[in-house]
Scaffold this active site. Structure first.
Site, PDB file in Angstrom:
ATOM      1  N   HIS A 129     -15.618 -33.361  21.197  1.00 48.05           N
ATOM      2  CA  HIS A 129     -14.841 -33.485  22.429  1.00 48.05           C
ATOM      3  C   HIS A 129     -15.727 -34.028  23.560  1.00 48.05           C
ATOM      4  O   HIS A 129     -15.364 -34.997  24.242  1.00 48.05           O
ATOM      5  CB  HIS A 129     -14.273 -32.112  22.807  1.00 48.05           C
ATOM      6  CG  HIS A 129     -13.612 -32.056  24.143  1.00 48.05           C
ATOM      7  ND1 HIS A 129     -12.250 -32.028  24.306  1.00 48.05           N
ATOM      8  CD2 HIS A 129     -14.134 -32.005  25.406  1.00 48.05           C
ATOM      9  CE1 HIS A 129     -11.944 -31.984  25.581  1.00 48.05           C
ATOM     10  NE2 HIS A 129     -13.079 -31.952  26.272  1.00 48.05           N
ATOM     11  N   GLU A 130     -16.870 -33.388  23.745  1.00 51.22           N
ATOM     12  CA  GLU A 130     -17.755 -33.810  24.831  1.00 51.22           C
ATOM     13  C   GLU A 130     -18.314 -35.212  24.587  1.00 51.22           C
ATOM     14  O   GLU A 130     -18.554 -35.965  25.539  1.00 51.22           O
ATOM     15  CB  GLU A 130     -18.898 -32.802  24.999  1.00 51.22           C
ATOM     16  CG  GLU A 130     -18.453 -31.408  25.393  1.00 51.22           C
ATOM     17  CD  GLU A 130     -17.629 -31.382  26.666  1.00 51.22           C
ATOM     18  OE1 GLU A 130     -17.826 -32.259  27.525  1.00 51.22           O
ATOM     19  OE2 GLU A 130     -16.770 -30.486  26.787  1.00 51.22           O
TER      20      GLU A 130
ATOM     21  N   HIS B  87     -16.064 -37.827  26.159  1.00 46.09           N
ATOM     22  CA  HIS B  87     -16.352 -38.043  27.581  1.00 46.09           C
ATOM     23  C   HIS B  87     -17.646 -38.837  27.760  1.00 46.09           C
ATOM     24  O   HIS B  87     -17.706 -39.792  28.536  1.00 46.09           O
ATOM     25  CB  HIS B  87     -16.508 -36.700  28.301  1.00 46.09           C
ATOM     26  CG  HIS B  87     -15.272 -35.868  28.337  1.00 46.09           C
ATOM     27  ND1 HIS B  87     -14.054 -36.342  28.765  1.00 46.09           N
ATOM     28  CD2 HIS B  87     -15.067 -34.552  28.028  1.00 46.09           C
ATOM     29  CE1 HIS B  87     -13.158 -35.374  28.711  1.00 46.09           C
ATOM     30  NE2 HIS B  87     -13.749 -34.278  28.259  1.00 46.09           N
TER      31      HIS B  87
END
Length: 445
Positions: A8-9, A12
């Site tokens: 997920h990170e 970003h």
């Protein structure tokens, strides 16, 4: 779980770097740092508490807007402190590399990329499980066909009774004593009626291959649901079942009897058809064409479960602190997920493929929930940042249409009080789930 958080990170991080933003930190977990290493301008690390993660992008909070009130209040002082801490990260050499100076669409992409990475991982895992390993399904093969219809409160007929004994034991048929043992020949006392399925001649091992001429795939993930839907919708109405038995097919006409059951939306009761059969389960692969409908069904159910969380909190609190029974359909936390996974892997009746299917399906579900939860338009969730960027773009567009100057970046620092409330609620819910999963866990038993 940590892999899902890191993935997920990374979503970003990748797009932030792609658009030239400076990212000084990439961390998985919260709290004290367990391990970290700096490469280039970014520090990568793992923290002690594996309940999330973050990347720190320089310039997430813009400078104060021109004309902002200088009147001192506790709230304005708090917002000013938060803004100052964020702006302290900005170096003179950063220039246009700060987050708030980037175009709206780039900020939307950066903040959406994390949840979309979880969605991508969920789709891949569900597809792999469904088409390659197989998923546990309720088939249209009948596991049992009870000989008679017993009242739901016939508690006196325990497992010590055989099926024949249950169906030949007189019970009270109406009133508050319905289902209790009685003496044959007395008023409102009779042996249970034969079930519609048994009356029609259905047998354990029969496979329903069609209903009223509509073919069914016996091992499709939703075939038994189609059987249930047809039966529920047909009280006192005959259904023609095509049944495979001993390698041959035959037509069987059954007439479900009316039965009062809970409505599907959980509000009140409805009259539905009752047949009197139960399905056999198996691990079965599905066609790639089934993935969209299967995934859509999972998404719909996940959204429903997320929306139900607020109303389930009182019951969760009662299970955690008041000794009340735990709702097996209620929310669970990381500890609960780990406990159930451990139970599945310890049971010898599950094959290796069944355990692998369960694990991958569970991991896919976790990623789907992370996607849905993080896109909620609430600050400080990713969806809150996306909503802020879209609001800023809409405000700028309206100003341009009206021939006015661009009002500039949306001051997201004003939402920091909301962020602290949301974070506090999330921490409280996580703690409540942790306590409930420890003292009153949901188990396979």
């Amino acid at each position: 779980m940590l892999f899902s958080i890191g993935f997920h990170e990374f979503g970003h991080f990748y797009w932030a770097r792609k658009f030239g933003m400076r990212v000084p930190q990439f961390m998985v977990g919260f709290g004290p740092t367990l391990f970290s290493r700096r490469r280039g301008e970014t520090e990568y690390g793992v923290k002690w508490i594996p309940l999330g993660g973050y990347i720190r992008i320089v310039g997430m909070i813009p400078p104060a807007e021109e004309g902002e009130s200088r009147r001192a209040t506790r709230m304005r002082s708090f917002i000013a402190e938060v803004r100052g801490a964020a702006l302290n990260d900005v170096l003179p050499t950063d220039g246009d590399r700060v987050f708030w100076k980037k175009p709206c669409w780039q900020r939307v992409v950066v903040m959406s990329a994390g949840p979309l990475h979880n969605l991508f991982l969920a789709v891949v895992l569900f597809t792999l499980t469904l088409t390659t390993i197989g998923t546990q399904v309720l088939t249209t093969t009948l596991a049992s066909v009870p000989a008679c219809v017993l009242p739901s409160n016939a508690a006196t007929l325990t497992d010590d009774y055989t099926d024949a004994q249950r169906c030949s034991t007189p019970l009270v048929t109406t009133g508050p004593q319905q289902g209790q043992l009685c003496q044959a020949g007395t008023a409102d006392c009779a042996v249970p009626a034969e079930s519609p399925a048994a009356e029609a001649g259905l047998q354990p091992g029969d496979t329903i291959t069609a209903i009223d001429g509509r073919p069914l795939d016996p091992t499709a993930w939703d075939s038994w649901t189609q059987v249930q839907t047809a039966v529920r919708a047909s009280p006192d109405q005959p259904l023609t079942l095509t049944v495979a038995r001993d390698g041959a097919e035959q037509q069987v006409t059954v007439t479900p009897i009316p039965n009062t059951v809970a409505s599907l939306d959980g509000e009140g009761t409805v009259t539905a058809g009752y047949l009197g059969v139960s399905p056999a389960g198996t691990l079965a692969r599905q066609s790639i064409t089934e993935v969209p409908s299967y995934f859509g069904n999972i998404v719909a159910n996940s959204v429903d479960r997320l929306l139900e969380i607020p109303q389930r909190i009182p019951a969760l609190f009662g299970a955690a602190f008041l000794g009340e029974q735990r709702d097996e359909n209620g929310p669970i936390g990381i500890v609960g997920v780990g406990r159930i996974s451990g139970e599945v892997f310890s049971l010898s009746q599950f094959s290796g493929l069944e355990k692998l299917s369960f694990f991958l399906g569970l991991l896919a579900s976790v990623n789907l929930v992370l996607f849905l939860f993080n896109l909620l338009p609430i600050y400080p969730l990713d969806g809150g940042h996306v909503a802020g960027a879209l609001y800023e773009k809409a405000r700028s567009t309206v100003a341009r249409w009206r021939g006015k100057a661009d009002p500039g970046p949306f001051d997201i620092a004003r939402l920091m009080p909301v962020a602290y409330v949301v974070a506090g609620l999330f921490i409280a819910l996580s703690a409540l789930l942790l306590v409930a999963d420890v003292v009153n866990p949901i188990t396979l038993q």
